[in-house]
Design a protein around this motif. Structure first.
Motif, PDB file in Angstrom:
ATOM      1  N   LEU A   1      36.490  42.084  41.336  1.00  8.66           N
ATOM      2  CA  LEU A   1      35.828  41.101  42.177  1.00  8.66           C
ATOM      3  C   LEU A   1      34.666  41.690  42.974  1.00  8.66           C
ATOM      4  O   LEU A   1      33.561  41.159  42.954  1.00  8.66           O
ATOM      5  N   SER A   2      34.924  42.813  43.638  1.00 10.57           N
ATOM      6  CA  SER A   2      33.862  43.347  44.503  1.00 10.57           C
ATOM      7  C   SER A   2      32.713  43.914  43.687  1.00 10.57           C
ATOM      8  O   SER A   2      31.561  43.799  44.088  1.00 10.57           O
TER       9      SER A   2
ATOM     10  N   SER B   1      30.623  39.538  43.019  1.00 10.80           N
ATOM     11  CA  SER B   1      30.311  39.190  44.394  1.00 10.80           C
ATOM     12  C   SER B   1      29.086  39.940  44.883  1.00 10.80           C
ATOM     13  O   SER B   1      28.710  40.979  44.347  1.00 10.80           O
TER      14      SER B   1
ATOM     15  N   LYS C   1      31.454  32.183  42.166  1.00  9.45           N
ATOM     16  CA  LYS C   1      32.552  31.552  41.438  1.00  9.45           C
ATOM     17  C   LYS C   1      32.171  31.133  40.024  1.00  9.45           C
ATOM     18  O   LYS C   1      33.020  31.118  39.139  1.00  9.45           O
TER      19      LYS C   1
ATOM     20  N   GLU D   1      30.010  32.627  37.966  1.00  8.71           N
ATOM     21  CA  GLU D   1      30.031  33.811  37.108  1.00  8.71           C
ATOM     22  C   GLU D   1      31.471  34.201  36.794  1.00  8.71           C
ATOM     23  O   GLU D   1      31.804  34.588  35.676  1.00  8.71           O
ATOM     24  N   GLU D   2      32.320  34.074  37.803  1.00  7.12           N
ATOM     25  CA  GLU D   2      33.720  34.424  37.649  1.00  7.12           C
ATOM     26  C   GLU D   2      34.364  33.554  36.572  1.00  7.12           C
ATOM     27  O   GLU D   2      35.039  34.048  35.661  1.00  7.12           O
TER      28      GLU D   2
ATOM     29  N   GLN E   1      35.527  31.722  49.590  1.00  6.58           N
ATOM     30  CA  GLN E   1      34.342  32.245  48.915  1.00  6.58           C
ATOM     31  C   GLN E   1      34.187  33.765  48.958  1.00  6.58           C
ATOM     32  O   GLN E   1      33.261  34.288  48.357  1.00  6.58           O
ATOM     33  N   THR E   2      35.038  34.459  49.673  1.00  9.23           N
ATOM     34  CA  THR E   2      34.783  35.893  49.804  1.00  9.23           C
ATOM     35  C   THR E   2      35.880  36.747  49.159  1.00  9.23           C
ATOM     36  O   THR E   2      36.983  36.281  48.926  1.00  9.23           O
ATOM     37  N   VAL E   3      35.489  37.974  48.901  1.00 12.70           N
ATOM     38  CA  VAL E   3      36.428  38.930  48.321  1.00 12.70           C
ATOM     39  C   VAL E   3      37.590  39.158  49.294  1.00 12.70           C
ATOM     40  O   VAL E   3      38.751  39.201  48.895  1.00 12.70           O
TER      41      VAL E   3
ATOM     42  N   PHE F   1      35.089  29.350  54.681  1.00  9.05           N
ATOM     43  CA  PHE F   1      34.220  30.158  53.835  1.00  9.05           C
ATOM     44  C   PHE F   1      34.905  31.473  53.443  1.00  9.05           C
ATOM     45  O   PHE F   1      34.934  31.850  52.283  1.00  9.05           O
TER      46      PHE F   1
ATOM     47  N   GLY G   1      30.143  40.615  49.589  1.00  5.58           N
ATOM     48  CA  GLY G   1      31.489  40.116  49.883  1.00  5.58           C
ATOM     49  C   GLY G   1      31.699  38.650  49.569  1.00  5.58           C
ATOM     50  O   GLY G   1      32.786  38.134  49.754  1.00  5.58           O
ATOM     51  N   VAL G   2      30.657  37.946  49.115  1.00  3.76           N
ATOM     52  CA  VAL G   2      30.807  36.535  48.771  1.00  3.76           C
ATOM     53  C   VAL G   2      30.931  36.409  47.254  1.00  3.76           C
ATOM     54  O   VAL G   2      30.148  36.986  46.509  1.00  3.76           O
ATOM     55  N   ILE G   3      31.944  35.646  46.829  1.00  2.00           N
ATOM     56  CA  ILE G   3      32.224  35.553  45.396  1.00  2.00           C
ATOM     57  C   ILE G   3      31.281  34.575  44.711  1.00  2.00           C
ATOM     58  O   ILE G   3      31.018  33.494  45.224  1.00  2.00           O
TER      59      ILE G   3
END
Lengths: 516, 388
Positions: free
Chosen positions: A372-373, A377, A384, A386-387, B255-257, B251, A380-382
């Motif tokens: 994930l990281s 992302s 989604k 692309e995931e 939305q975050t890791v 959020f 720190g924001v994913i």
């Protein structure tokens, strides 16, 4: 009494519209060992759950005739009162209770209603344990002080205490090593001589063909055929043919090895037990894996294979871990797991349910959790979308059978779950993959697919460490095998000298030395 | 590209619908008393701290644990803040800042024991609960401290600037209406954007009529709420604070890791660790964060009461925990949403408020709250089991 103990006629069972069993009939003769074979999802466990009353009468159609009498079981107690006892794959023992207590769990010996008669309990427990060859164990020891093999035997003793006539075993040897399995199978044969009929579900076809009297093969919820000893051919290949509906010519796909330079090298690796800092678990282990090479680790249960693998994976196991790890000739220090992942090492655990997957989460989230990281992302924001795309890509690429990538992983079959674990690590594009029993508890067809994935990874130049308890699998898949015993490397076998005898010889010779 | 239409998942909005239904029931029972402008305003003010705490508590619940120390920490931080301002004359903004740091330290204290030493959170936070309450009594000498100055109380009881466009003595705040308009546009744009993204990536889409109904309901709620506020004294400061916090945590969790790591830890800690997640770190920050939010709630509560009392925040932890569970969080961890917890908190709030308006005693109110908690979770579990 007739010589047919059980007949299940035209059993059909649906789960929310999907037929898990479709008009299945099964006939079991008194006093035989009857094996049930089939790929995961073929309906073996469902059939046995119907027989034992886990799925009560009324939730399926068809009838059960037991000892000439039509039976309608509403729960497990009903079937147990008739002498049908099922032992599930997951053992139903209470870890901190004593052996004697576990033998009579749910079936306590009482003086007055509700008051336990301890003298009788111990006396009778001893009797039952003797029949399964455990007479020398301390009855008051907590059950978790025994190994899995012995716990499995306690389960059988527990069934005996219920005056069992028909014993159902769901994959009894799945978690056992060869020696323990052999012992368990012996016990089952002894029970047969005492007149106990046995239905056994197993994926280990060599065991089935050696002890079963007849074999019923299920495929996609239908009973395909029943093979009988002496009448039919009983070979593993014959069983596989029935299970997959075609002949699997080669159980291990061919691979042309393109072996490169040494990629991963371990020198003088030492690990101590995490709770007992004086007990050495891994002693001076040195080995190497080259790019594009599949290197096997063989050994008996307790040889330290998993401990070695996990300690290499960023010290995920053990205390006082020391030694040298070199990647492409350069020494690296792996402080923790994320450090190991950063150095492109991946570890697929032997226990996918407890250590590999988040069962309540979706296929997608399980796949991306390790990368994930790095991949999905920014700050720190994913991302989604692309995931989603990546998860979808892997689902297609390695053929994970699921309605959608949003499906909860816990609802998938073992083989598909394992593919999810594999894609989790493939996503981060590792250089070194440690696969710990990657095919445990999954069916022949899915195994073949996993082997193909492993071969593709090797072809892409990854260094692969393959740990397995099944020697034929290692011999069929590996370029080289290290043999581990009691935490030490006791042999290294090249491709041209791989055989079960050689592996066993390494182990036996070393064990012999230790006893002198 | 092949594309499927899928129906909207009504169950996802089950608790929101329940909230509306409960509100309507009390509307009928009280003869419309709970829809007066004054009462809508009260609803916001009364429930702000529970919402703030529920947001933080959800993160703890996601790890499969709870924080019992919340109520005490709220009381303690409120007390410290009031003492600083009243006894030592420290300027209000600095006092707020110091108290937020105190909350952070309380959280770190808990986090240290839980993450580094592996003490079960239940024990650690039970200890915090006892210690915090005791220290509050000591600090306040078992007395109420007040009254607090207006610049302090503004946070809990004040309003944002207004532009009155009402006539005949009936106020109407333009700001509220502007916000409602902006929110309406945002809701519509978000729906359109998410629909477009789905088309672009070839994902399944929801039929247009269903989306339209959903959007209309949301817009309707926004306007109802905002108009009521506009007709009173405008936007309460706590509402802004709440909205910002909900936005931030929504959020983070979705939305975050970091958010995903909390879910992973709660779902299966061992698997999360072997996937490279530093589970100790996650635990530490979840509890540290809870401490910080306790301090925020402590400030808001003391501000609203214009005083700090040693009994403040009594039982808040239970309200916050109940909110999370009513909002669909799992007691085993790994499942739950911020919006769910907020809706859960609002259900508790609407219930409290409605029953007070009807003049029911607090004893009966507790019984009803218990029934609702048990009923909501039972319903949730049963409907999930049915799916299997």
């Amino acid at each position: 009494m007739s010589d047919i103990i059980l007949e299940m006629r035209h059993i059909t069972k649906e789960f929310s519209g999907v037929k898990a069993l479709d008009d299945v009939s099964l006939t079991v003769k008194r006093g035989e060992i009857h094996a049930l074979c089939g790929e995961n999802g073929a309906g073996k466990s469902t059939l046995m759950n119907i027989l034992s009353g886990v799925y009560p009468y009324g939730t399926y159609s068809g009838e059960i005739v037991y000892n000439g009498e039509v039976c309608r079981f509403h729960n497990i107690k009903d079937s147990e009162s008739k002498g049908i006892v099922i032992i599930h794959q997951e053992l139903a023992l209470s870890p901190y209770l004593s052996i004697a207590e576990n033998v009579f769990i749910g079936n306590e010996v009482t003086k007055v209603r509700g008051v336990i008669d301890w003298t009788k309990t111990h006396h009778r427990a001893k009797e039952m344990l003797k029949r399964v060859g455990l007479e020398n164990e301390n009855l008051n020891a907590p059950i978790n002080s025994l190994g899995v093999g012995k716990q499995q035997l306690v389960e059988i003793a527990k069934a005996l205490a219920k005056k069992v006539d028909l014993l159902i075993l769901d994959e009894p040897t799945a978690a056992l090593n060869d020696e323990e399995s052999k012992h368990l199978l012996n016990i089952i044969c002894q029970l047969k001589e005492q007149g106990i009929t046995c239905i056994m579900i197993s994926h280990k076809l060599n065991e089935i063909s050696s002890i079963a009297d007849s074999i019923t093969i299920l495929r996609d919820g239908k009973a395909i055929e029943t093979l009988e000893k002496e009448k039919d051919e009983f070979s593993e290949d014959r069983i596989i043919k029935g299970m997959v509906g075609r002949e699997l010519k080669n159980r291990y796909p061919d691979r042309v090895s393109h072996i490169g330079d040494v990629l991963f090298e371990v020198e003088n690796w030492n690990v101590y037990h995490p709770d007992d800092r004086n007990r050495q678990v891994i002693k001076n282990v040195s080995f190497n894996v080259r790019a594009g090479e599949v290197v096997g680790f063989s050994g008996l249960m307790g040889a330290g294979r998993t401990e070695l693998a996990m300690s290499l994976f960023g010290k995920a196991y053990g205390s006082r871990v020391h030694g040298t790890i070199k990647i492409r000739g350069k020494e690296v220090h792996l402080k923790d797991i994320s450090d190991a992942i950063r150095h492109k090492i991946a570890y697929v655990s032997e226990d996918r349910k407890n250590y590999g997957l988040i069962l309540i989460d979706s296929v997608k989230r399980n796949m991306t959790i390790a990368s994930l990281s790095e991949l999905f992302s920014k700050n720190g924001v994913i991302n989604k979308n692309e995931e989603l795309l990546a998860a979808e890509k892997y689902r297609k690429a390695i053929n994970i059978k699921t309605n959608s990538i949003e499906q909860v992983v816990g609802s998938l079959s073992g083989g598909n779950q394992q593919k999810v674990v594999l894609s989790k690590w493939m996503m981060m594009d590792p250089d070194i993959l440690i696969l710990d029993e990657p095919t445990r508890g999954i069916d022949v067809g899915a195994k073949y697919e996993i082997y193909n994935i492993i071969n593709d990874l090797a072809k892409a130049g990854k260094a692969i460490i393959f740990i397995s308890s099944e020697m034929p699998e290692l011999i069929g898949m590996c370029d080289r095998i290290y043999v581990l015993n009691r935490g030490e490397v006791v042999g290294e076998l090249q491709h041209n000298e791989l055989s079960q005898e050689k592996i066993m010889k390494c182990i036996v010779t070393h064990s012999g030395k230790g006893n002198e | 590209m092949e594309r499927k239409k899928v129906n909207i998942d009504v169950k996802q909005y089950g608790m929101l619908i329940a909230l509306i239904v409960i509100y309507l029931i009390f509307y009928i029972l009280s003869g419309g008393l709970n829809a007066t402008v004054m009462n809508i305003n009260n609803l916001v003010m009364q429930n702000s701290y529970v919402v703030i705490l529920a947001v933080g508590m959800l993160l703890c619940v996601l790890t499969g644990n709870i924080d019992l120390g919340v109520g005490s920490t709220v009381a303690m931080t409120g007390a410290i803040c009031a003492i600083m301002v009243l006894d030592y004359g420290i300027p209000v903004p600095i006092a707020f800042l110091v108290v937020l740091v105190v909350g952070l330290i309380v959280g770190m204290f808990e986090g240290f024991f839980i993450a580094a030493l592996g003490i079960p959170p239940f024990i650690v936070t039970l200890a915090t609960m006892l210690m915090g309450r005791g220290l509050t009594y000591v600090a306040l000498k078992a007395q109420t401290k007040g009254p607090l100055p207006p610049e302090y109380t503004k946070v809990g009881a004040g309003y944002m600037p207004t532009i009155n466009i009402g006539s005949n003595g009936k106020p109407l705040d333009l700001i509220c209406i502007i916000i409602a308009v902006v929110a309406t546009i945002l809701v519509i744009l978000t729906e359109i954007r998410s629909h477009r993204t789905k088309l672009k990536y070839g994902f399944d889409t929801v039929p247009v009529w269903q989306t339209t109904i959903k959007t209309l309901v949301i817009i309707g709620l926004i306007w109802f709420f905002m108009l009521k506020l506009a007709m009173y004294r405008g936007i309460p400061v706590v509402l802004v604070l709440m909205a910002v916090l909900i936005g931030i945590y929504q959020f983070i969790t979705s939305q975050t890791v970091a958010g995903r790591q909390i879910y992973a830890l709660g779902g299966n800690a061992k698997a999360a660790r072997l996937s490279g997640i530093n589970t100790k770190k996650v635990f530490f920050w979840v509890y540290t964060n809870m401490g910080l939010l306790c301090a925020v709630a402590g400030i808001v509560l003391s501000a609203r009461n214009a005083s700090a009392t040693p009994k403040a925040g009594d039982g808040f932890e239970m309200d916050a925990i109940a909110s999370c569970y009513i909002g669909g969080a799992s007691t085993y961890g790994g499942i739950g949403t911020i919006m769910g917890a907020v809706v859960g908190a609002l259900i508790m709030g609407v219930l409290n408020n409605g029953m007070s308006l009807l003049g029911w005693s607090t004893d009966i109110q507790k019984v009803v709250k218990g029934i609702v908690l048990l009923g909501a979770v039972t319903f949730d579990m049963l409907s999930k089991n049915k799916d299997k």
